[in-house]
Design a protein around this motif. Structure first.
Motif, PDB file in Angstrom:
ATOM      1  N   GLN A   1      29.223  65.664  15.030  1.00 48.20           N
ATOM      2  CA  GLN A   1      28.805  65.617  16.426  1.00 48.20           C
ATOM      3  C   GLN A   1      27.647  64.640  16.617  1.00 48.20           C
ATOM      4  N   LEU A   2      26.666  64.670  15.706  1.00 47.48           N
ATOM      5  CA  LEU A   2      25.537  63.748  15.780  1.00 47.48           C
ATOM      6  C   LEU A   2      26.014  62.304  15.673  1.00 47.48           C
ATOM      7  N   GLN A   3      26.894  62.027  14.745  1.00 46.40           N
ATOM      8  CA  GLN A   3      27.402  60.671  14.568  1.00 46.40           C
ATOM      9  C   GLN A   3      28.146  60.191  15.815  1.00 46.40           C
ATOM     10  N   GLN A   4      28.905  61.076  16.426  1.00 50.06           N
ATOM     11  CA  GLN A   4      29.645  60.715  17.640  1.00 50.06           C
ATOM     12  C   GLN A   4      28.691  60.449  18.811  1.00 50.06           C
TER      13      GLN A   4
ATOM     14  N   SER B   1      16.309  76.082  17.056  1.00 53.49           N
ATOM     15  CA  SER B   1      17.018  77.340  17.270  1.00 53.49           C
ATOM     16  C   SER B   1      17.728  77.369  18.623  1.00 53.49           C
ATOM     17  N   VAL B   2      17.156  76.683  19.618  1.00 49.28           N
ATOM     18  CA  VAL B   2      17.764  76.642  20.951  1.00 49.28           C
ATOM     19  C   VAL B   2      18.903  75.634  21.006  1.00 49.28           C
ATOM     20  N   ARG B   3      18.658  74.441  20.465  1.00 49.00           N
ATOM     21  CA  ARG B   3      19.642  73.363  20.572  1.00 49.00           C
ATOM     22  C   ARG B   3      20.772  73.490  19.547  1.00 49.00           C
ATOM     23  N   HIS B   4      20.437  73.988  18.361  1.00 52.70           N
ATOM     24  CA  HIS B   4      21.433  74.086  17.280  1.00 52.70           C
ATOM     25  C   HIS B   4      21.271  75.432  16.578  1.00 52.70           C
ATOM     26  N   PRO B   5      21.616  76.535  17.257  1.00 58.86           N
ATOM     27  CA  PRO B   5      21.355  77.872  16.707  1.00 58.86           C
ATOM     28  C   PRO B   5      22.049  78.155  15.377  1.00 58.86           C
ATOM     29  N   GLN B   6      23.254  77.633  15.186  1.00 57.61           N
ATOM     30  CA  GLN B   6      23.942  77.886  13.911  1.00 57.61           C
ATOM     31  C   GLN B   6      23.226  77.201  12.749  1.00 57.61           C
ATOM     32  N   LEU B   7      22.765  75.987  12.972  1.00 62.91           N
ATOM     33  CA  LEU B   7      22.009  75.295  11.928  1.00 62.91           C
ATOM     34  C   LEU B   7      20.728  76.060  11.605  1.00 62.91           C
ATOM     35  N   TYR B   8      20.061  76.514  12.653  1.00 61.04           N
ATOM     36  CA  TYR B   8      18.804  77.228  12.422  1.00 61.04           C
ATOM     37  C   TYR B   8      19.041  78.499  11.599  1.00 61.04           C
ATOM     38  N   GLN B   9      20.077  79.240  11.919  1.00 62.33           N
ATOM     39  CA  GLN B   9      20.336  80.484  11.207  1.00 62.33           C
ATOM     40  C   GLN B   9      20.686  80.230   9.738  1.00 62.33           C
TER      41      GLN B   9
ATOM     42  N   SER C   1      15.676  69.981   7.359  1.00 63.27           N
ATOM     43  CA  SER C   1      14.629  70.787   6.728  1.00 63.27           C
ATOM     44  C   SER C   1      13.269  70.475   7.347  1.00 63.27           C
ATOM     45  N   GLU C   2      13.018  69.206   7.624  1.00 54.36           N
ATOM     46  CA  GLU C   2      11.786  68.835   8.319  1.00 54.36           C
ATOM     47  C   GLU C   2      11.710  69.513   9.681  1.00 54.36           C
ATOM     48  N   VAL C   3      12.802  69.426  10.427  1.00 56.75           N
ATOM     49  CA  VAL C   3      12.836  69.974  11.786  1.00 56.75           C
ATOM     50  C   VAL C   3      12.705  71.497  11.753  1.00 56.75           C
ATOM     51  N   PHE C   4      13.316  72.135  10.778  1.00 57.53           N
ATOM     52  CA  PHE C   4      13.263  73.590  10.655  1.00 57.53           C
ATOM     53  C   PHE C   4      11.819  74.079  10.564  1.00 57.53           C
ATOM     54  N   PHE C   5      11.016  73.398   9.772  1.00 54.28           N
ATOM     55  CA  PHE C   5       9.624  73.818   9.611  1.00 54.28           C
ATOM     56  C   PHE C   5       8.722  73.334  10.743  1.00 54.28           C
ATOM     57  N   GLU C   6       9.061  72.214  11.339  1.00 53.81           N
ATOM     58  CA  GLU C   6       8.151  71.613  12.322  1.00 53.81           C
ATOM     59  C   GLU C   6       8.524  71.889  13.776  1.00 53.81           C
ATOM     60  N   GLN C   7       9.787  72.063  14.048  1.00 59.39           N
ATOM     61  CA  GLN C   7      10.229  72.308  15.429  1.00 59.39           C
ATOM     62  C   GLN C   7      11.257  73.450  15.458  1.00 59.39           C
TER      63      GLN C   7
ATOM     64  N   THR D   1      29.339  74.523   4.759  1.00 53.01           N
ATOM     65  CA  THR D   1      30.135  73.299   4.879  1.00 53.01           C
ATOM     66  C   THR D   1      30.741  73.169   6.274  1.00 53.01           C
ATOM     67  N   ASP D   2      31.271  74.259   6.796  1.00 55.88           N
ATOM     68  CA  ASP D   2      31.900  74.216   8.119  1.00 55.88           C
ATOM     69  C   ASP D   2      30.892  73.825   9.196  1.00 55.88           C
ATOM     70  N   VAL D   3      29.743  74.493   9.204  1.00 57.52           N
ATOM     71  CA  VAL D   3      28.748  74.261  10.260  1.00 57.52           C
ATOM     72  C   VAL D   3      28.103  72.896  10.112  1.00 57.52           C
ATOM     73  N   PHE D   4      27.661  72.567   8.907  1.00 50.99           N
ATOM     74  CA  PHE D   4      26.952  71.303   8.712  1.00 50.99           C
ATOM     75  C   PHE D   4      27.871  70.109   8.943  1.00 50.99           C
TER      76      PHE D   4
END
Length: 273
Positions: A212-215, A252-260, A241-247, A203-206
């Motif tokens: 941030q994306l909305q801003q 992982s570089v741009r949003h490492p916490q999301l990737y982890q 989820s799409e990006v995780f599998f496809e890019q 919840t905290d990370v997402f």
């Protein structure tokens, strides 16, 4: 004595109703997984599923077993005159089952039917304008995931998104991510997680990343994550989820916490493929 016999019979019936169906389902799934994977289905995977070729051998084998169960258990329904083929079943199942790798197999328990349209489809929709007037404005959709046990896909867009594996867009992954999100009820962008602490971290990370994306979009900036993800938390999770599998590298570089967090949730690391 008769009353005791009746009571015992009722008790056995109740116990059988509770325990036999899950046991029988596991047994049926085990038997399906022991069957040879059809040669024709292998050809479909080679032709329609570039992901499959990229997977390590152990995940390829696991995916094939999941596909066999998925195709056997789910009802595929053609819409607008579309005739459902094994190519459709296997192509959809392969992408849907990517999200189930390395996890206890539940095979989307709420999902009963997959409705397949030849291409984009139109759904009725009501929009309220600034004056409060409600108007009928049909919307064009490529896919939908419903809590009522149905999922809808455009076959044309299913094929197109499966063919290109590095653009961050995959219709089937998107809609089945919604199914995962809906396992506990309405889609909220928070799927079922293992611990209380995992929920807090998620919840905290997402929430921070979505804000941030909305801003960024409000400032007119170009973003790596598709703007559609900013619609709400459920769409944020599905798009990621799409990006995780496809890019995976870019994410992982741009949003490492999301990737982890997604790597932990999906129990997979696409960076290693």
């Amino acid at each position: 004595m008769t009353a005791l016999v009746v009571l015992a019979s009722l008790t056995l019936a109740v116990l059988a109703a509770i325990f036999v169906p899950p046991y029988w389902r596991r047994y049926q799934r085990y038997r399906l997984m022991q069957q040879p994977f059809p040669h024709a289905w292998r050809q479909i995977l080679k032709q329609r599923m570039p992901y499959f070729r990229a997977l390590p051998a152990d995940l390829q084998l696991q995916l094939k077993k999941l596909i066999q169960v998925f195709v056997a258990e789910k009802n595929f329904v053609g819409c607008d005159g579309l005739q459902v083929t094994d190519e459709m079943r296997v192509t959809i199942a392969a992408q849907a089952c990517l999200l189930l790798l390395n996890k206890p197999a539940h095979f989307y328990p709420k999902l009963r039917q997959i409705l397949i349209y030849p291409s984009a489809f139109v759904v009725p929709s009501q929009q309220q304008d600034a004056a409060g007037v409600v108007r009928e404005e049909p919307q064009v959709r490529l896919g939908e995931s419903w809590q009522s046990g149905q999922l809808v896909l455009s076959w044309l867009d299913t094929l197109q998104s499966a063919a290109v594996t590095n653009d961050g867009h995959n219709l089937v992954i998107h809609e089945f991510a919604h199914q995962l999100d809906q396992l506990k009820g309405a889609a909220t962008g928070v799927p079922l997680l293992a611990t209380v602490g995992a929920y807090q971290r998620w919840t905290d990370v997402f929430s921070a990343e979505l804000q941030q994306l909305q801003q960024q979009l409000a400032r007119g900036e170009t973003t790596f994550i598709d703007p559609y993800a900013a619609t709400n938390p459920a769409e944020f999770f599905a798009v990621l989820s799409e990006v995780f599998f496809e890019q995976p590298k870019e994410l992982s570089v741009r949003h490492p916490q999301l990737y982890q967090l997604l790597r932990q949730y999906y129990a997979l690391d696409p960076l290693s493929w």
